[in-house]
Write an enzyme that holds these catalytic residues in place. Structure first.
Site, PDB file in Angstrom:
ATOM      1  CG  HIS A   1     -43.229  17.075   1.126  1.00 52.55           C
ATOM      2  ND1 HIS A   1     -41.833  17.566   0.603  1.00 52.55           N
ATOM      3  CD2 HIS A   1     -43.389  16.255   0.352  1.00 52.55           C
ATOM      4  CE1 HIS A   1     -41.464  16.946  -0.184  1.00 52.55           C
ATOM      5  NE2 HIS A   1     -42.364  15.744  -0.180  1.00 52.55           N
TER       6      HIS A   1
ATOM      7  CG  ASP B   1     -43.291  18.531  -7.796  1.00 52.69           C
ATOM      8  OD1 ASP B   1     -44.119  19.070  -7.010  1.00 52.69           O
ATOM      9  OD2 ASP B   1     -42.900  17.402  -7.303  1.00 52.69           O
TER      10      ASP B   1
ATOM     11  CD1 TRP C   1     -35.945  13.809  -3.878  1.00 54.79           C
ATOM     12  CD2 TRP C   1     -37.529  12.169  -4.220  1.00 54.79           C
ATOM     13  NE1 TRP C   1     -35.888  12.721  -2.783  1.00 54.79           N
ATOM     14  CE2 TRP C   1     -36.850  11.933  -2.839  1.00 54.79           C
ATOM     15  CE3 TRP C   1     -38.437  11.357  -4.713  1.00 54.79           C
ATOM     16  CZ2 TRP C   1     -37.279  10.623  -2.272  1.00 54.79           C
ATOM     17  CZ3 TRP C   1     -38.697  10.165  -3.911  1.00 54.79           C
ATOM     18  CH2 TRP C   1     -37.916   9.709  -2.934  1.00 54.79           C
TER      19      TRP C   1
ATOM     20  CE1 TYR D   1     -38.551  15.888  -2.630  1.00 55.96           C
ATOM     21  CE2 TYR D   1     -38.754  17.250  -4.681  1.00 55.96           C
ATOM     22  CZ  TYR D   1     -39.541  16.284  -3.756  1.00 55.96           C
ATOM     23  OH  TYR D   1     -40.685  15.546  -3.875  1.00 55.96           O
TER      24      TYR D   1
ATOM     25  CB  SER E   1     -47.701  16.554  -2.125  1.00 57.77           C
ATOM     26  OG  SER E   1     -47.041  15.246  -2.741  1.00 57.77           O
TER      27      SER E   1
HETATM   28  N1  LIG Z   1     -43.980  13.015  -1.141  1.00 57.14           N
HETATM   29  C1  LIG Z   1     -43.902  13.766  -2.650  1.00 57.14           C
HETATM   30  O1  LIG Z   1     -44.622  14.780  -2.396  1.00 57.14           O
HETATM   31  C2  LIG Z   1     -43.175  13.221  -3.468  1.00 57.14           C
HETATM   32  C3  LIG Z   1     -42.638  12.007  -3.409  1.00 57.14           C
HETATM   33  C4  LIG Z   1     -42.064  11.435  -4.559  1.00 57.14           C
HETATM   34  C5  LIG Z   1     -41.886  11.886  -5.563  1.00 57.14           C
HETATM   35  N2  LIG Z   1     -42.401  13.314  -5.764  1.00 57.14           N
HETATM   36  C6  LIG Z   1     -42.318  13.899  -6.937  1.00 57.14           C
HETATM   37  O2  LIG Z   1     -42.550  13.123  -7.942  1.00 57.14           O
HETATM   38  C7  LIG Z   1     -41.627  13.285  -8.903  1.00 57.14           C
HETATM   39  C8  LIG Z   1     -41.483  11.692  -9.764  1.00 57.14           C
HETATM   40  O3  LIG Z   1     -41.235  10.623  -8.891  1.00 57.14           O
HETATM   41  P1  LIG Z   1     -39.891   9.972  -8.720  1.00 57.14           P
HETATM   42  O4  LIG Z   1     -38.874  10.923  -9.081  1.00 57.14           O
HETATM   43  O5  LIG Z   1     -40.165   9.475  -7.090  1.00 57.14           O
HETATM   44  O6  LIG Z   1     -40.331   8.705  -9.382  1.00 57.14           O
HETATM   45  P2  LIG Z   1     -40.100   8.370 -10.974  1.00 57.14           P
HETATM   46  O7  LIG Z   1     -40.453   9.529 -11.792  1.00 57.14           O
HETATM   47  O8  LIG Z   1     -41.393   7.099 -11.015  1.00 57.14           O
HETATM   48  O9  LIG Z   1     -38.635   7.664 -11.373  1.00 57.14           O
HETATM   49  C9  LIG Z   1     -37.919   8.718 -11.756  1.00 57.14           C
HETATM   50  C10 LIG Z   1     -36.354   7.661 -11.666  1.00 57.14           C
HETATM   51  O10 LIG Z   1     -36.473   6.813 -12.771  1.00 57.14           O
HETATM   52  C11 LIG Z   1     -35.144   6.620 -13.579  1.00 57.14           C
HETATM   53  N3  LIG Z   1     -35.780   7.377 -14.951  1.00 57.14           N
HETATM   54  C12 LIG Z   1     -36.427   8.347 -15.403  1.00 57.14           C
HETATM   55  N4  LIG Z   1     -36.794   8.199 -16.560  1.00 57.14           N
HETATM   56  C13 LIG Z   1     -36.185   7.438 -17.025  1.00 57.14           C
HETATM   57  C14 LIG Z   1     -36.289   6.862 -18.605  1.00 57.14           C
HETATM   58  N5  LIG Z   1     -36.624   7.453 -19.621  1.00 57.14           N
HETATM   59  N6  LIG Z   1     -35.256   5.566 -18.750  1.00 57.14           N
HETATM   60  C15 LIG Z   1     -34.546   4.970 -17.515  1.00 57.14           C
HETATM   61  N7  LIG Z   1     -34.862   5.555 -16.305  1.00 57.14           N
HETATM   62  C16 LIG Z   1     -35.299   6.673 -16.024  1.00 57.14           C
HETATM   63  C17 LIG Z   1     -34.474   7.945 -13.004  1.00 57.14           C
HETATM   64  O11 LIG Z   1     -33.652   7.059 -12.053  1.00 57.14           O
HETATM   65  P3  LIG Z   1     -32.320   6.348 -12.300  1.00 57.14           P
HETATM   66  O12 LIG Z   1     -31.533   6.882 -13.514  1.00 57.14           O
HETATM   67  O13 LIG Z   1     -31.368   6.230 -11.126  1.00 57.14           O
HETATM   68  O14 LIG Z   1     -32.796   4.817 -12.673  1.00 57.14           O
HETATM   69  C18 LIG Z   1     -35.259   8.787 -12.144  1.00 57.14           C
HETATM   70  O15 LIG Z   1     -34.849   9.497 -11.069  1.00 57.14           O
HETATM   71  C19 LIG Z   1     -40.212  13.708  -8.208  1.00 57.14           C
HETATM   72  O16 LIG Z   1     -39.066  13.881  -8.808  1.00 57.14           O
HETATM   73  C20 LIG Z   1     -40.755  14.541  -7.019  1.00 57.14           C
HETATM   74  O17 LIG Z   1     -40.911  15.877  -7.952  1.00 57.14           O
HETATM   75  C21 LIG Z   1     -43.022  13.816  -4.543  1.00 57.14           C
END
Ligand SMILES: NC(=O)c1ccc[n+]([C@@H]2O[C@H](COP(=O)([O-])OP(=O)(O)OC[C@H]3O[C@@H](n4cnc5c(N)ncnc54)[C@H](OP(=O)(O)O)[C@@H]3O)[C@@H](O)[C@H]2O)c1
Length: 327
Positions: A121, A51, A21, A56, A152
């Site tokens: 989605h 994913d 995303w 996105y 999802s």
């Molecule tokens: N409705 C849906 O279907 C839906 C909704 C949400 C998510 N998703 C899927 O789930 C995936 C994961 O969720 P998410 O991206 O929302 O949230 P997440 O994985 O909880 O957080 C990701 C963010 O945290 C930071 N980060 C990641 N690894 C890190 C590390 N090791 N150290 C420090 N900061 C780190 C980065 O942002 P910064 O560097 O900017 O802080 C990154 O973009 C998405 O990419 C997407 O594929 C789907």
């Protein structure tokens, strides 16, 4: 990197996979060169499952993945999603015509002939009571446009209903140290039906990496700013729907549980992997070093029972009263 079977698909996917995303949009400015480097690092670390979604960055994330696939020889399984391009989320929007057009657009963006996995989605709850939509998905499988499909979801109840449809292969749901409800009834049911579980938002939008402070600020293009109160989409997608300051105090308590030489992100991801119903966590990563850090979680030994109980106690005390019955 360890792998786990993805439901009944026959695929074994990396238990830490890649959420694409942030490299598409809604997380502040991203640089395609850096995003591509992050994707490459994921493959270097053994990730074989990504994913993404058509929305996105309106194809930007999917096109980056297509470029990655051109540049790598390893097998890379791609899960995309459809439905959020509707101007308003109504069940009628999930028509044969729309679903077919969205799939065709994703195929073009991804330079593929057949999507590995298509996920609905986060459609409205009413959709799960419309078997005809799942029949359309079956026909897209028969037509060779998608190999498998899944959902999802926002809510546990939607997932429980969705897995009644026999060809739903996967459920993607928010699951992390601040969102425990899926580990109750849902995980029992997905295991019983051999449905794959993709744990999304595993770092609670970065909160569980322990890097944020009460005065942390986010840019205007970042949902951690513009969706704090659910202004643009379900508030549960931003910081898992937990008030920022309360979540920070829970994160400080979790920090005290951290074993030596582990990053907070690795701890949060390893915690998720302790649940055998989970197929993989899909942390988002914008930078190669974040991806490497996250992938390291697969090498971490099992967390002790006392640690699991301590996270549960923090959740029960601080977080559950705010969110447990909402999703
Ligand atoms: N409705 C849906 O279907 C839906 C909704 C949400 C998510 N998703 C899927 O789930 C995936 C994961 O969720 P998410 O991206 O929302 O949230 P997440 O994985 O909880 O957080 C990701 C963010 O945290 C930071 N980060 C990641 N690894 C890190 C590390 N090791 N150290 C420090 N900061 C780190 C980065 O942002 P910064 O560097 O900017 O802080 C990154 O973009 C998405 O990419 C997407 O594929 C789907």
């Amino acid at each position: 990197m360890h792998h786990r079977p993805l439901g009944r698909t026959g695929w074994n996917v990396s238990e830490i996979s890649f959420g694409a995303w942030a490299i598409g949009g809604s997380w502040g400015e991203v640089d395609d060169k850096q995003s591509l480097a992050a994707l490459h690092r994921a493959i270097d670390c053994g990730v074989n499952f990504i994913d993404t979604a058509d929305v996105y960055g309106m194809g930007r994330s999917e096109r980056l993945i297509a470029q990655l696939k051109r540049e790598r020889r390893e097998e890379i399984i791609v899960a995309s999603k459809a439905g959020r391009r509707l101007p308003a989320q109504v069940v009628e929007g999930y028509s044969r015509e729309n679903l077919t057009a969205w799939v065709e657009d994703s195929l073009r963006n991804l330079s593929m002939d057949c999507l590995d996995l298509l996920q609905l989605h986060c459609p409205p709850t009413g959709l799960y009571y419309r078997p005809e939509v799942f029949e359309i998905l079956d026909q897209l499988v028969s037509a060779g446009k998608i190999r498998y499909y899944g959902v999802s979801v926002e809510r546990v109840e939607e997932a429980l209903k969705a897995i009644e449809y026999p060809n739903v292969q996967t459920v993607q749901i928010i699951f992390n140290c601040l969102r425990l409800r899926p580990s109750q009834l849902l995980f029992q049911q997905t295991k019983a039906r051999q449905v794959g579980v993709l744990a999304r938002v595993p770092l609670a939008s970065g909160l569980l990496t322990g890097k944020f402070m009460p005065d942390s600020r986010f840019g205007p293009e970042d949902h951690r700013n513009f969706n704090r109160n659910g202004e643009a989409f379900d508030v549960g997608e931003t910081f898992s729907g937990v008030d920022f300051n309360i979540a920070l105090s829970a994160v400080e308590e979790i920090r005290r549980l951290l074993p030596p030489r582990l990053s907070m992100a690795q701890f949060a991801l390893r915690w998720i992997l302790m649940f055998d119903a989970v197929t993989c966590a899909i942390p988002g990563g914008k930078k190669p070093e974040q991806v490497a850090d996250n992938c390291g979680a697969s090498q971490v030994p099992a967390l002790p029972l006392e640690t699991m109980q301590a996270v549960q106690a923090i959740y029960t005390d601080k977080i559950a009263p705010l969110v447990h019955q909402r999703w």
